[in-house]
Enzyme design. Sequence first.
Site, PDB file in Angstrom:
ATOM      1  N   GLU A 172      -0.814  -7.020  -0.296  1.00  0.00           N
ATOM      2  CA  GLU A 172       0.309  -6.814   0.613  1.00  0.00           C
ATOM      3  C   GLU A 172       1.128  -8.091   0.737  1.00  0.00           C
ATOM      4  OE1 GLU A 172      -1.070  -5.160   4.264  1.00  0.00           O
ATOM      5  OE2 GLU A 172      -1.747  -3.305   3.315  1.00  0.00           O
ATOM      6  N   SER A 179      10.048   1.706  -3.469  1.00  0.00           N
ATOM      7  CA  SER A 179       9.437   0.899  -2.417  1.00  0.00           C
ATOM      8  C   SER A 179       9.802  -0.575  -2.570  1.00  0.00           C
ATOM      9  CB  SER A 179       7.912   1.047  -2.468  1.00  0.00           C
ATOM     10  OG  SER A 179       7.277   0.127  -1.612  1.00  0.00           O
ATOM     11  N   ASP A 208       4.672  20.739  -1.984  1.00  0.00           N
ATOM     12  CA  ASP A 208       3.668  19.754  -1.582  1.00  0.00           C
ATOM     13  C   ASP A 208       2.289  20.312  -1.876  1.00  0.00           C
ATOM     14  OD1 ASP A 208       1.930  17.983   0.099  1.00  0.00           O
ATOM     15  OD2 ASP A 208       3.852  17.244   0.823  1.00  0.00           O
ATOM     16  N   TYR A 236      -0.035   0.372  -7.147  1.00  0.00           N
ATOM     17  CA  TYR A 236       0.932   1.273  -6.511  1.00  0.00           C
ATOM     18  C   TYR A 236       2.343   0.709  -6.623  1.00  0.00           C
ATOM     19  CZ  TYR A 236       3.821   3.153  -2.775  1.00  0.00           C
ATOM     20  OH  TYR A 236       4.873   3.679  -2.068  1.00  0.00           O
TER      21      TYR A 236
END
Length: 298
Positions: A265, A114, A31, A138
């Site tokens: 969204e 996702s 990370d 994204y």
Amino acid sequence: MRALVTGGLGFIGSHVIEALLAEGIDVVAVDNLSTGSRKNEIDGATYRIEDLADTPDEILLDSDYVFHLAALPRIQPSFSEPVEHEEVNVVLTIRLLQRVMQSKRLKKLVFSSSSAVYGNPEQTPTPEDARIAPLSPYALQKYAAEQYCLLLGERFDLPVIALRYFNPYGPRSFNANNPYNAYSSVVGIFTNQKKSGSPLTITGDGLQERDFIDVRDVARANLAAARSPLTNRVYNVGTGSPISILELARRLDHPIEHVGPRLGEARITHADISRITAELDWRPAISIDEGVAELCAE
């Protein structure tokens, strides 16, 4: 057995690591702290604080499993910084695939995708073969990366599975320093606001619905994908039982405040989980009421 977890100091990565360690699997986590936090370190794992590009090949090639969670999961900033997000979310994934192709011991690469790839779905509940219509860079990048996993996996006999997370929440999900994180679930935001005595801030009218999935169920889905003999598959990871943001706020029994809606969204997320249930023998174990009650009690 050894597993490599990219993005291992993130919210979901830390829970995947816990699940792996509980199974007696050695874990190396990578990370660069762009979105992860040292607060999410799990005892027993080995951590390398570096860019994935700097991780030596021998570490990748000495792993039985690779769980690729490293990403810039920032919906709103992906509009203003699409190239930066493309480099991390897509190009980095391609480079990882190229490197692990040389492995002679890799049993499975599990990619974290996702439900954002569906945009505003035409079908609810939404199956994996539904129309793809991303609403943000994204979301588009997540779809591109998972498709690279499948295309290159098929071409080079690389065992990969992509998991489309719906709305993960749970312990360690709230990060005040990263409010635009796609994994900064409204559940974590609401419970933090309630504890601090602030009103619960609802974007828009609150009638948007979300399929909230506890992060520990997400971690179990990762293990199920890793163990499965199936490859080159995509699975939804959700509960199949969405709830409106307004209803979630009401269940918390706390003052509510409405703020403006956010672009990019979806109006609803509602997973069809019949494929993952049938093929991986996975199903959610923790309800939204149980998960929220636990977070409020912390």
